[in-house]
Structures are given as C-alpha cells and as structure tokens.
Scaffold this active site. Sequence first.
Site, PDB file in Angstrom:
ATOM      1  N   THR A  27       0.828  -1.212   0.000  1.00 30.60           N
ATOM      2  CA  THR A  27       0.000   0.000   0.000  1.00 30.60           C
ATOM      3  C   THR A  27       0.857   1.254   0.000  1.00 30.60           C
ATOM      4  O   THR A  27       0.624   2.193  -0.783  1.00 30.60           O
ATOM      5  CB  THR A  27      -0.953   0.000   1.208  1.00 30.60           C
ATOM      6  OG1 THR A  27      -1.829  -1.133   1.108  1.00 30.60           O
ATOM      7  CG2 THR A  27      -1.792   1.270   1.243  1.00 30.60           C
ATOM      8  N   ASP A  50      -8.249  -4.436  -1.419  1.00 34.74           N
ATOM      9  CA  ASP A  50      -7.908  -5.202  -0.216  1.00 34.74           C
ATOM     10  C   ASP A  50      -9.030  -5.036   0.809  1.00 34.74           C
ATOM     11  O   ASP A  50      -9.362  -3.912   1.184  1.00 34.74           O
ATOM     12  CB  ASP A  50      -6.591  -4.670   0.354  1.00 34.74           C
ATOM     13  CG  ASP A  50      -6.087  -5.505   1.521  1.00 34.74           C
ATOM     14  OD1 ASP A  50      -6.876  -6.306   2.070  1.00 34.74           O
ATOM     15  OD2 ASP A  50      -4.914  -5.358   1.889  1.00 34.74           O
TER      16      ASP A  50
END
Length: 586
Positions: A27, A50
């Site tokens: 991320t 996610d």
Amino acid sequence: MTTLFNPRSMDFTPFLFFTGKGGVGKTSTACATAIALADRGKQVLLVSTDPASNLQDVFEVELQNKPTAIPNVPNLFAANLDPEIAANEYKEKVIGPYRGKLPETVIASMEEQLSGACTVEIAAFNEFSTLLTNKELTAQFDHIIFDTAPTGHTLRLLQLPAAWSGFLEESTHGASCLGPLAGLSAKKEMYEQSVKVLTNPEKTTLLLVTRPDCSPLQEAERASKELREIGLKNQYLLINGVMKDFVKNDKVSSAFFTRQVRALEQMPNELKGLQTFEIPLVPFNIAGVENIRKLFTFEQTSVVSADEIKSLHVPALKALIDDLSESRKRVIFTMGKGGVGKTTVASAIAVGLAEKGHRVHLTTTDPAAHIDYVMCGEHENISVSRIDPKVEVEKYRNEVLNQAKDTVDEEGLAYLEEDLRSPCTEEIAVFRAFADIVEKANEEVVVIDTAPTGHTLLLLDAAQAYHKEIARSSGEVPQSVQNLLPRLRNPEETSVVIVTLAEATPVHEASRLQDDLKRAGIQPKWWVINQSFYATHTVDPILRGRAQSEVQWIEEVQRKSQNHCVIIPWQSEDTVGYQKLKELTI
C-alpha cells in the site's frame, strides 16, 4: 545489480498492479508511486481491492468506491473497492432464490461455502474488471494503479470453460470453494477482456513487492511463477525496506543489516531474472501526503530521540505461557499471516510448557519442515511432527475427484481440479490431518503451528449438517473432524493465540482473523506482538524511528486483545534450538 525505484523518472504502462505478502509495503509503495506520477502531471487513479485496506489512513481522507480527489495532490484520485460488500451482495444474489425452497441446513451450507477468501477474491476481480473495461473511465486517466493483484488461482479459474457452465449448479462434491463462480456467466465477456488487458505487456505491469527477508522473497517467487505461467510476464521486483548502513556499536542494527544481506544473496532463482529495484528503509510511518512523498526523495530525514518514544507496558511471552499452564489448556493454536513468526512462537510456547513439566506434542504444516530447524530435533517432554500440506491436499483431491468422476464430465472435472487448488481446500485438507493428530494425543498438550480460519470451521460444520440432511457420496466429514469442532469451541480446553507484527497490515489482518474466529464460536484470548523494534531499545536512528512507528499498533493490539497481549523483541540472532527458545520464555 539493483537500482533505486524512482517513479519520478520512470515510464510505466497504463495499468500497474502491486502484489506481495501482507506487511511488505504494497500500500505505501503504491501510494508513493501514485503521488510521484501525479506530481509529474499525470492523471492517476489509485484503487485498493484489499478487504483490510488502510488506504484512507495513509491519505488521511475518507474514501468510497467512486474516485475521490486527494487533497494537496493535484491529478490524483483514489477509491476503496470493498470486495467483502460485493461478495455479500453476490452471495445473496446466488442464494436468495432458494430461500424458503430448500431446507435451512442446505441454505446454511451454501452461505458458508460462499463466505471464504475465494469468494472475496472473485468479488474483488469483478470490481476491478469493471474498472479495466470501462472505457469512459479509463480514458480519464494516464495510469490506474491497483493495490493488490489477483492470484494465479483466480485467473486460472476464470480461463476454464467450465467456470461458465451449468456444471456448478449441479455439483455435489461438498466442502470447498467451488461456489464463487456460480451465476457469473453474464460477466464472461467482461472477464475475458480483463484477462486480455492483464496479459498485455504494453498495457499492464505487475510489481512484486517484497522485503529483503527469506519468507517474503519466497512468496514473491511463487507469485511471479504462478502469474507468469498464465501470461502476466511484464514483472518488476521491488525490494522494500533495504538498510543501506548500520550502527557498529548496536547489536540489533548490525544483525538486521547482516540478515538482509544474507537473504538477498540467497534470493530464489525465479526472481533473479526480473528487473529489480530497491526502496531504502525509512525511519517514519508512511502516512500523510508529505511522508509518502519522502519515500522517493532518498534524503536523510530527522529521526526521533529515545526520550520521544512513548512508554508502554506490555508483558513478555512468559505471561502467556504461565496462563496456558495454569488454565491447563490441552489444544493451543498459533494463528496469523505468513511471515509474522508463528512457527517460532509455537515452538517457544511448547518449550515454555515443557519447562513447566507438561508433555507437549508440537506439530506444523510448514512444507519445508521449518519446525525441525527451529527445534533442532525432539527434547524431553516434547515430541515433534509435521503435516505436509501437499500430501494432505493430494489425498483429499484424489478422494473428491474419485467420487465425482462418475457424475461429472471432462470439462467439469477440469474445473473441479482447479477449484481444489484453492487456499480453502488446502486448509480443509490440513485441518483433517490436524484432527487426526489431536484425536490420538489426548495425553499431551498439543501445540499446532497455524490454525484453521473461522470460515474453514464453519464450512466443515455446515457440510456436516448438510450431509445429515441429504445423503451425499462425497465431501464426507470424518469423525475426528466432527469431534474436534466442538472441542475447539470449548475455551476450557482450547486456546487460539494470534501472532502479529506491530505494523498496519499484519494488525488489520490479525483483527480480521479474530472476527472470523468469533463468527465460528471461538474467542481468542491472547495476542503475541513478535519481532518488535520497540522492545529492543536500539540506538540505530532508523530502527528507532521504526520503533516509534510501532507504538500506535501496539496500542491497537492492546485494545483489540483487552490487554491480553505479550511482546517479543526483534532477535539479533536466529531463534534456533531449545536453549534459544527457552530464553524467549524467561
């Protein structure tokens, strides 16, 4: 020879997929890449698929499933696509027509079959397929960046003709992940277009994010090979968190540096042919636009002093072992995502209990027999065994296929074979082997490295009820499994220990595991925070920055566990052998 990863001066394809093991920095790397490209004047959309996404925490702004402009970053938009919401909607769409027409036990079995990771992944694929094939949307952006790529298993399923046939509605093979694709034939054309985009090297780049450690490097190798086999050949390797130098009078600093060097020297062969980039280890949390921008400036940043780090009280592992011993638990599972140190924690618990006079059986599913390496053989009061997932899956696979071959055509068998490669299938097969061990080991404390998820327990439970209601010739739930399910739900006898790192992704994923287990009627009591720099009192300026960044996640674990948590410092030397494990328990 590796070079620094610097999106400020690199050319990229329109679609970028970041993938890698939990906690490697997917991320943060995806966010920093998106900002770097937006700062160059590119129109960029950053999308997370996610379920445990912390994208909005990173940007400090609320995100939805529609593109949202990021403050202070012209040209950048972001969206959070929640595949769990999509999976629930899809699940109801599939099951709704049968409510009131089929027995409740059958409905319960169908619901649980569609509650696993594979359904969520298919739902996630559906979400970003919609983006990939939306020409009106894609025309607005120079780059669309996805935080989390599909697995090879999902893509192979979508490429099989049987995925789009009526075979799924007639299958009776029992507890597995076959259900997710049922009813999705209307999406066939969109999915085919998506796979074409993914496998086009002029359109898509796969960025494999890893850390300079053995476990995530092995995971990156597996993902690279699996995805290359089905056409995703345009791949980069990003090694995140590389320490460029160390403090000579700090044992933690020098050991950390040495371990990274060794891991990179032993990098798997599959990765050596990829174009490889490094991202240096930074002493700060990747949150907030300014900190994200710093990731690719490669400049020395200010670091925290020792007296700036908040003081927290977290007991050592001994507190957990004392509680397990005094409460006389018979079955102990360690649970957590790959790379958090479950095997070491399970071994240390076994040693701690053995030191208190308990007879212990320690077992694992590590296919590389890592537990033998950690334990260095058996010891007084401890016996060790290993369950090989490949062997168990093959056994289960053959059982299901043999029972299905007389009722399913060749195309259906091909689909069934791919379905049986799913993560949930492995978990079910391994759980059956665990059940046999626990059934035979009533005179010992059984410590099991890697627990079944709540979904697996509920799936087996639902299948058990289902088979009572309707006679089936396959997917039979063994008696040992039937006996173990209520045993695991008995808090007087069983304890699930959740292992995590003091970082965003492992804590988010551990929290989801806890919720998953609660859904199955199991209440984990203890959490272990492993490999903590906060607990080392290092003087290395960068590692001290990492220690400071751990504080908020340690506090989050304290809250999630209601202060039933312990901490293990990052170890300067490998924790191998009985004596080293014993030192963790003192």
